[in-house]
Design a protein around this motif. Structure first.
Motif, mmCIF file in Angstrom:
data_model
loop_
_atom_site.group_PDB
_atom_site.id
_atom_site.type_symbol
_atom_site.label_atom_id
_atom_site.label_comp_id
_atom_site.label_asym_id
_atom_site.label_seq_id
_atom_site.Cartn_x
_atom_site.Cartn_y
_atom_site.Cartn_z
ATOM 1 N N GLN A 98 -55.483 27.495 -40.030
ATOM 2 C CA GLN A 98 -54.285 28.332 -40.082
ATOM 3 C C GLN A 98 -54.582 29.656 -40.768
ATOM 4 N N ASN A 99 -55.390 29.625 -41.828
ATOM 5 C CA ASN A 99 -55.749 30.868 -42.520
ATOM 6 C C ASN A 99 -56.562 31.783 -41.609
ATOM 7 N N GLU A 100 -57.450 31.180 -40.811
ATOM 8 C CA GLU A 100 -58.241 31.976 -39.872
ATOM 9 C C GLU A 100 -57.336 32.627 -38.829
ATOM 10 N N LEU A 101 -56.360 31.867 -38.331
ATOM 11 C CA LEU A 101 -55.418 32.408 -37.357
ATOM 12 C C LEU A 101 -54.582 33.513 -37.987
ATOM 13 N N LEU A 102 -54.113 33.305 -39.211
ATOM 14 C CA LEU A 102 -53.333 34.319 -39.911
ATOM 15 C C LEU A 102 -54.155 35.593 -40.104
ATOM 16 N N SER A 103 -55.395 35.442 -40.508
ATOM 17 C CA SER A 103 -56.261 36.615 -40.680
ATOM 18 C C SER A 103 -56.430 37.366 -39.368
ATOM 19 N N GLU A 104 -56.604 36.605 -38.297
ATOM 20 C CA GLU A 104 -56.751 37.222 -36.981
ATOM 21 C C GLU A 104 -55.471 37.955 -36.595
ATOM 22 N N LEU A 105 -54.323 37.322 -36.826
ATOM 23 C CA LEU A 105 -53.049 37.954 -36.496
ATOM 24 C C LEU A 105 -52.828 39.215 -37.329
#
Length: 113
Positions: A98-105
Motif C-alpha cells: 500500500q505504501n508503494e502504491l501511495l508513493s506511486e500515486l
C-alpha cells in the motif's frame, strides 16, 4: 460426523476474530501473566476479559493455573505465537504494498500538476 478441514479453519479464524483475544495472545507471548496484569494492559471490563479468556481456554489456545488467589494465563504452545508472527508478516507485506502504491500515486499527482 467430522467437520471438513476448511470449516475447522474458518472456526479457528472466527475465534481469533476479536481484538481483545488477539491482544491477550500477544501479551502472553512474553510469558504467563496474571489476570490483573492483563486487565491493566487491555481496556476491557473484567467480565468481558473473563469471557474472552474462557473462549481462548476452551479452544486450547491458552492454559490457566492458580497460585493462591491469583490466576495466571499462558499460551498453550509455540504454534500460537507462530500464528501471530505469520499474521504480522502478512500485514507488513500488505502495508508495504500500500505504501508503494501511495508513493506511486503521489509521484503521479506531483507530475500532473
Amino acid at each position: 460426523m467430522s467437520v471438513p478441514l476448511y470449516e475447522a479453519k474458518a472456526e479457528l479464524f472466527r475465534l481469533l476474530g476479536h481484538p481483545v483475544r488477539i491482544r491477550v495472545l500477544e501479551l502472553l507471548q512474553d510469558g504467563p501473566m496474571p489476570v490483573r496484569e492483563l486487565l491493566a494492559a487491555i481496556e476491557v471490563e473484567p467480565t468481558g476479559l473473563s469471557q474472552h479468556l474462557a473462549v481462548l481456554r476452551r479452544s486450547g489456545m491458552v492454559t490457566a493455573h492458580r497460585e493462591g488467589s491469583t490466576v495466571f494465563y499462558a499460551l498453550a504452545g509455540g504454534d500460537v505465537a507462530d500464528l501471530l508472527k505469520a499474521a504480522r508478516k502478512l500485514l507488513t507485506q500488505k502495508l508495504t504494498g500500500q505504501n508503494e502504491l501511495l508513493s506511486e500515486l503521489l509521484g503521479t499527482e506531483t507530475r500532473v500538476r
